[in-house]
Design an enzyme around this catalytic site. Structure first.
Site, PDB file in Angstrom:
ATOM      1  N   GLU A 151       0.779  -1.230   0.000  1.00 20.41           N
ATOM      2  CA  GLU A 151       0.000   0.000   0.000  1.00 20.41           C
ATOM      3  C   GLU A 151       0.812   1.282   0.000  1.00 20.41           C
ATOM      4  O   GLU A 151       0.383   2.275  -0.575  1.00 20.41           O
ATOM      5  CB  GLU A 151      -0.937  -0.010   1.224  1.00 20.41           C
ATOM      6  N   SER A 432     -22.021 -28.566 -25.247  1.00 21.84           N
ATOM      7  CA  SER A 432     -22.830 -28.354 -26.448  1.00 21.84           C
ATOM      8  C   SER A 432     -23.899 -27.287 -26.294  1.00 21.84           C
ATOM      9  O   SER A 432     -24.584 -26.962 -27.270  1.00 21.84           O
ATOM     10  CB  SER A 432     -23.482 -29.671 -26.872  1.00 21.84           C
TER      11      SER A 432
END
Length: 831
Positions: A151, A432
């Site tokens: 940070e 499919s």
């Protein structure tokens, strides 16, 4: 007598100039020049010519003319800059004096959010504050350094604020370019503890002044301790102690460097980087974790050798609150993800709580979905007797296609037991169920086959097993389910039977990029894992979620109109109501493309692999799918007013790895036309209870409908049956039998099968083929045959295939009858 005029070019001597001094040279007169009249006074005191005498050697200032008069002088510019600096300095001083350090905000003791069904009844509450403050001394040094590496690496040496980053963030907010953080840890602590998460210029200004004051009044260790105890880490954990328990089940003083680096990673995106709840985000989370460790090495906080030996620390399972048991946790998680991903709120602001969130979930339909899964699948699982039953998972989503509202969602058996939401995960192939998108793209683009025939439901393709795809440089010869060869069949029949080789060829005929573009337009996210353009994409190798597939099928159901889905009816906090994302419908594909695709999917339900859906009692269109190695089985289907996708998945409950479903529920194979289709039918029947069945209103492409066969001549007019142009006797229409799996045979083989409703293509029926004439084979295990080919005493009947595909086989006999042979091992390819 007057003086004579001076000769031309002669310059008269100035009588005031002493003899011997040079006289000023008079400029040559120009045309139109008016000479000064004699006696006209000159000099400083002359009338109309005020001014003082010019000093010797000083040039006269040239006046500003033209556009230059509009530009400010450098003196004016310098004065303006000085004025701005003075005003800015005064504002900074005033702000510093006027803005005091406030008491802790309400976010420091976060509230609960309330989630509601569409009728206003309660789904769940979340947000019980999970926070335990710890002193900095109880947090290992390496863990603190990991947070700094993630940070703010210069925290101990820098000032409390970063003006450049503040201006950049304010500009991005003001211009609508999104939020961007460049704040120091001091600023982030001020935001967490004193202010809030809202992204406004006013809040940024307050943060600036409070951070300056705090930096002057408090030590760096004080600020870092406060930051670590107030930051949100996901899993409802506020502060690093709560996060340590939530992810690793230990106190902070026992955290390793690797674990601390992962917790530091979460600060960037708490929800998205949870690799357990969001396995699809693992690559990004691991990349961020590596960034943190590399930063520690750069700052000399970690030896390079130790860094090289560090491995990613897998966090533990999610331990959910009791109030989120059953489906409630899945619903809350899906809604939260939607809110954050659509940027309605960021996850930190949402975690502050206090929001009342009304969802689109229909309580009656939600209960119907759960009941359908329980009756058709969960109630039949016996994990004590069948180990494969431990692997079974299920996910489902139901959408109203006219509005895009998600009306029901099934995420798993229980959020407190199976914490990954099966409705939104992205790690199973769709198989499919992708094939309709290939055909929709063909119609949308007016595509033709390699030999120039327009692609319609009646277009004939070669459906032989392992047929090499033509027209691509990528060698590809896919297998059909059950290794069945179909010969020449129509696209409609290939869809009914889910023939891989037909659609692998079709995707190349259409163009893989065009197919992908159509799928994205229908609603499949472009960044879906394994969404690669290539012949294999036709078989559904991409890993879309159940929610994504429901969105795409909803576009087909609504005649090609794409309405972005939503989980939200309304979000309020106090007296305010939040603005929800715009969801403007758009025509993704033409109505002709969508409706022609729907017509083939109706045939799949009526005649093909999805006949189990007929139990719903409503006209339906759908498609089955079975994933590679049978790890997933899908059924995606819709009525005109409700779209639902159901998927069964195999996953090891201990390791989380994807597993095959062989043997689950006592079945050798799990196909989309089985349990998923039965769940779909049971849910749809209840969900649409009390409504009249609606027929599909379709606008089809030219050539989509097979013309009726010519009428037969009366026996009195002809003693011989009519023949088609190719010399074949037409096959009478009949409903095909249910296909059965293939089995190898010795001698003769009966690949029992089906016809395409008596359709004849150039003299050849789709049920089978004879050389020199047709024979009517016997009825085998796999279904009724229509003819067969005789080669040296071997009879090959018709072929059957379906969601699980396959052929029945028998031994050679004189009467063409067959006996059932041994079953082959399950295939490893997609259906």
């Amino acid at each position: 007598m007057s003086d004579p005029s001076p000769p031309p070019g002669w310059t008269p001597r100035d009588p005031d100039t002493p003899p011997g001094e040079p006289q000023a040279r008079r400029p040559r007169e120009q045309p139109g020049h008016q000479p000064r009249q004699a006696g006209t006074p000159t000099g400083p005191g002359a009338p109309g010519k005020p001014g003082k005498p010019r000093k010797p050697g000083k040039k006269a200032r040239r006046s500003r003319t033209g556009r230059r008069r509009l530009l400010p002088t450098w003196r004016l510019l310098a004065g303006g800059v000085l004025l701005v600096v003075l005003l800015l300095g005064g504002a900074l001083v005033a702000g510093y004096l006027l803005v005091d350090i406030p008491p802790a905000n309400a976010a420091a003791t976060a509230q609960s959010n309330v989630y509601l069904y569409s009728d206003g009844s309660l789904i769940a509450r979340d947000g019980e504050v999970n926070r335990v403050n710890v002193p900095l001394s109880q947090i290992p040094r390496t863990v603190r350094e990991a947070v700094l590496a993630a940070e703010d690496r210069d925290f101990y040496s820098e000032r409390a604020v970063d003006p450049k980053a503040m201006l950049r963030a304010a500009w991005n907010t003001a211009t609508g370019k999104g939020t961007q953080s460049g704040s120091t840890i001091t600023q982030q602590y001020v935001k967490n503890y004193y202010l809030g998460q809202e992204q406004t210029i006013k809040r940024k200004a307050k943060e600036f002044f409070i951070a300056i004051k705090l930096g002057r009044e408090k030590s760096k260790d004080y600020i870092l301790e406060g930051y670590l105890n107030t930051s949100y880490f996901g899993r409802n954990a506020y502060g690093i102690q709560a996060a340590s328990q939530a992810y690793y089940g230990k106190d902070t003083d026992r955290l390793t460097t690797a674990e601390g680096a992962y917790l530091a990673t979460l600060l960037n995106s708490p929800s998205a980087f949870d690799v357990v709840s969001h396995p699809q985000s693992r690559p990004r989370a691991v990349a961020r974790w590596n960034y943190v460790l590399d930063g520690m090495v750069k700052k000399d906080w970690m030896p390079a050798a130790e860094r090289a030996a560090t491995r990613f620390p897998e966090p533990g399972k999610v331990r959910t609150a009791a109030g989120l048991s059953g489906q409630r946790g899945y619903l809350v998680e899906a809604v939260k993800d939607f809110i954050v991903e659509r940027k309605v709120l960021d996850d930190k602001t949402l975690a502050e709580g206090g929001y009342r969130i009304t969802t689109t979930i229909d309580r009656r339909r939600q209960n119907a979905f759960v009941e359908a899964v329980d009756v058709e699948m969960v109630g039949k699982l016996e994990p004590a007797k069948r180990k494969a039953d431990r692997l079974v998972r299920a996910g489902g989503v139901s959408i109203d296609p006219a509005t895009g509202k998600v009306v029901a969602l099934y995420g798993g058996i229980d959020y407190t037991k199976q914490y990954v939401n099966n409705a939104t995960r992205h790690d199973y192939q769709v198989a499919s169920t992708f094939k309709p998108f290939v055909f929709a793209a063909a119609v949308e683009n007016g595509s033709r086959t390699q030999d120039g025939r327009r692609i319609t439901p009646q277009t004939v393709y070669n459906g032989d097993n392992k047929r090499r795809v033509v027209g691509t440089r990528i060698p590809y010869a896919p297998e059909n389910e059950g290794q069945v060869s179909y010969g020449n069949i129509t696209v409609n029949t290939a869809t009914d039977l889910s023939v891989n080789t037909v659609f692998a060829q079709m995707v190349v005929d259409v163009g893989t990029d065009a197919v992908k573009e159509t799928a994205v337009a229908l609603g499949i996210p472009e960044d879906t894992p394994n969404f690669d353009s290539g012949p294999a994409m036709a078989l559904g190798t991409m890993q879309a979620s159940v929610l994504d597939m429901t969105q795409a099928y909803a576009t087909l159901a609504d005649h090609g109109r794409h309405t972005p889905h939503t989980f939200l009816e309304k979000i309020t906090k106090g007296d305010g109501t939040l603005k929800l994302p715009d969801r403007n419908p758009a025509q993704a594909v033409s109505r002709e493309a969508a409706d022609t695709t729907t017509s083939m999917l109706i045939s799949v339900v009526d005649n093909g692999t999805g006949t189990a859906a007929l139990a719903a009692g409503h006209p339906a269109a759908g498609k089955t799918g079975t994933g590679e190695l049978d790890r997933s089985a899908w059924f995606a289907a819709y009525t005109p007013d409700l779209v639902t996708v159901v998927s069964m998945m195999g996953q090891d409950p201990d390791t989380g790895t994807l597993q095959s479903l062989y043997g689950a529920l006592g079945e050798p194979r799990i196909g989309g036309g089985g349990y998923p289709a039965r769940i779909w039918a049971a849910y749809t029947k209840t969900a649409l209870e009390g409504t009249d069945p609606l027929d599909f209103e379709l606008d089809l492409q030219p050539g989509a409908v097979q013309p009726p066969p010519p009428p037969l001549l009366p026996p009195s007019e002809s003693d011989t049956p009519p023949r088609t142009p190719g010399g074949r006797t037409p096959t009478p229409p009949q409903r095909p039998s249910r296909p059965t799996p293939p089995t190898p045979a010795t001698g003769g083989q009966d690949q029992g099968g089906r016809t395409n409703g008596g359709q004849t293509d150039n003299g050849q029926t789709d049920g089978g083929r004879t050389d020199g004439g047709t024979t009517d084979g016997g009825e085998g295990q796999g279904g009724q045959t229509q003819g067969g080919q005789t080669n040296g005493g071997q009879t090959d009947g018709g072929t059957t295939a379906g969601d699980q595909g396959g052929t029945t086989a028998g031994t050679q006999g004189t009467d063409g009858a067959t006996t059932e042979g041994p079953r082959p091992p399950p295939s490893a390819f997609l259906e």
